[in-house]
Design an enzyme around this catalytic site. Structure first.
Site, PDB file in Angstrom:
ATOM      1  N   ASP A  14      59.919  36.135  28.802  1.00 41.71           N
ATOM      2  CA  ASP A  14      60.335  35.572  27.631  1.00 41.71           C
ATOM      3  C   ASP A  14      61.176  37.723  27.590  1.00 41.71           C
ATOM      4  OD1 ASP A  14      61.429  35.445  25.133  1.00 41.71           O
ATOM      5  OD2 ASP A  14      59.649  35.569  23.971  1.00 41.71           O
ATOM      6  N   ASP A 108      66.863  33.978  28.051  1.00 46.92           N
ATOM      7  CA  ASP A 108      66.398  34.237  28.362  1.00 46.92           C
ATOM      8  C   ASP A 108      64.760  34.049  28.004  1.00 46.92           C
ATOM      9  OD1 ASP A 108      65.938  33.251  25.831  1.00 46.92           O
ATOM     10  OD2 ASP A 108      65.634  35.239  24.528  1.00 46.92           O
ATOM     11  N   GLU A 109      64.757  33.016  28.791  1.00 44.40           N
ATOM     12  CA  GLU A 109      63.000  32.568  29.060  1.00 44.40           C
ATOM     13  C   GLU A 109      63.144  31.574  29.635  1.00 44.40           C
ATOM     14  OE1 GLU A 109      60.916  30.612  25.016  1.00 44.40           O
ATOM     15  OE2 GLU A 109      62.696  30.280  24.155  1.00 44.40           O
TER      16      GLU A 109
END
Length: 360
Positions: A14, A108-109
């Protein structure tokens, strides 16, 4: 016959305050300052906040007006999604150096299954460290990671030592780790469910574990069985590198509330056009059209219609949404409209995953 316990090595990576961190990286003058990606105007919403801004209680999904009240020195910047996508691709390329089993959740993860990996490294912990270091060296951003036997625990663990940290929950530590957690830390338990659990005396994982499956199903419906299993570390969802979209949507929030269906038609046509572009980009069509209406009092209503054939055309999307709009009268002025298409023509392909014992 005794069933052999099998484990996987799952990493959840993350990025730390991703959008805000990209903006600070690209503009050094913003480093160390409270920053919000989003709009400060009445309708503005915070998409991401830097850690400097979070100290003042600024959070994603907060209104820009409230964020500015919380932090008078807050700097607002407009989101640049093309730039975020560009950075996300660089990060994903690093992931793919270690495994093809990468399941992105957003820009983003992502989850990575490194049970068997391209580096031949038996330690998921060391792989996570190496990936985080490479992201920092090659991209210039920090990331956090959680490492465990399944996606659920790995995701919770990735938030444990943020920012720029990681946590490993070994197979024999999973249940104890979950027992000591506040129930609000459980991924998938939102504000409403949390409050309901509090009313039932469930404040920690240990409290949740003390309830029978029947009790949880009685008070929390079908989700009860899910809660019963996850607190025991039982979560068998595989890392799926090719996630199949269940729906494709487009929506707009308006600068001023709309009070008449007539004023909404032009907006709906534009939304239908945007949705058509997304569908064509991925060669997707579907049968079920859903109209989403968010009113000025923030209540949300959906209206759906399933057609006997697949569509992706702007005209058919608009006409169906228009029909749904006039299906019943509005109860309040409208602040947001959206159109989504599901019951898609995408096929779900099952993959066989070999699960192995391993040492962390």
């Amino acid at each position: 016959m005794e069933t052999e316990v099998v484990y996987r090595k799952i990493i959840h990576v993350d990025m730390d305050a991703f959008y805000a961190s990209v903006e600070q990286m690209d503009n050094p003058e913003l480093k160390g300052k409270p920053l919000a990606v989003g709009g400060s105007e009445i309708r503005g919403v915070v998409s991401a906040a830097s850690y400097e801004a979070r100290k003042f209680g600024v959070r994603s999904a907060m209104s820009g007006v409230q964020a500015a009240k919380n932090c008078p020195d807050l700097i607002f910047v407009r989101p640049r999604f093309d730039r975020y996508k560009e950075i996300s691709k660089q990060i994903r390329k690093i992931f793919l150096d270690y495994t093809d089993l990468v399941e992105p959740l957003s820009l983003d993860e992502a989850y990575l299954d490194v049970t068997q990996n391209k580096k031949g490294n038996p330690s998921a912990t060391l792989i996570a460290q190496e990936i985080r270091q490479r992201i920092f060296n090659e991209v210039g951003l920090t990331a956090s990671a959680g490492i465990s036997v399944n996606k659920f625990v790995a995701k919770i663990a990735s938030d444990y030592n943020k920012p720029n940290g990681q946590k490993t929950v070994n197979p024999n530590e999973v249940e104890a780790f979950l027992e000591q957690l506040d129930i609000k830390k459980f991924y998938g338990i939102g504000k409403v469910t949390k409050e309901k659990m509090y009313q039932h005396g469930i404040f920690t994982g240990k409290d949740l574990k003390s309830k029978t499956k029947e009790y949880l199903e009685q008070h929390f419906g079908k989700s009860g069985g899910f809660y019963y299993n996850i607190v025991r570390g039982n979560h068998y969802s595989e890392v799926k590198p090719n996630r199949v979209s269940k729906s494709v949507a487009a929506e707009h929030t308006f600068n001023e509330n709309l009070t008449s269906e007539i004023f909404m038609l032009d907006k709906l046509e534009r939304i239908a056009s945007e949705l058509e572009n997304r569908l064509k980009r991925y060669n997707i069509s579907g049968k079920t059209v859903t109209l989403k209406i968010k009113y000025s009092d923030f209540t949300t209503q959906t209206r759906s219609k399933t057609l006997p054939y697949f569509i992706a055309d702007k005209g058919l999307l608009f006409e169906t949404a228009k029909e749904l709009l006039y299906q019943e009268r509005m109860k309040e002025s409208v602040r947001l409209l959206g159109i989504s298409l599901n019951n898609l023509n995408t096929e779900v392909k099952k993959t066989v995953v070999v699960q192995l014992r391993f040492e962390f």
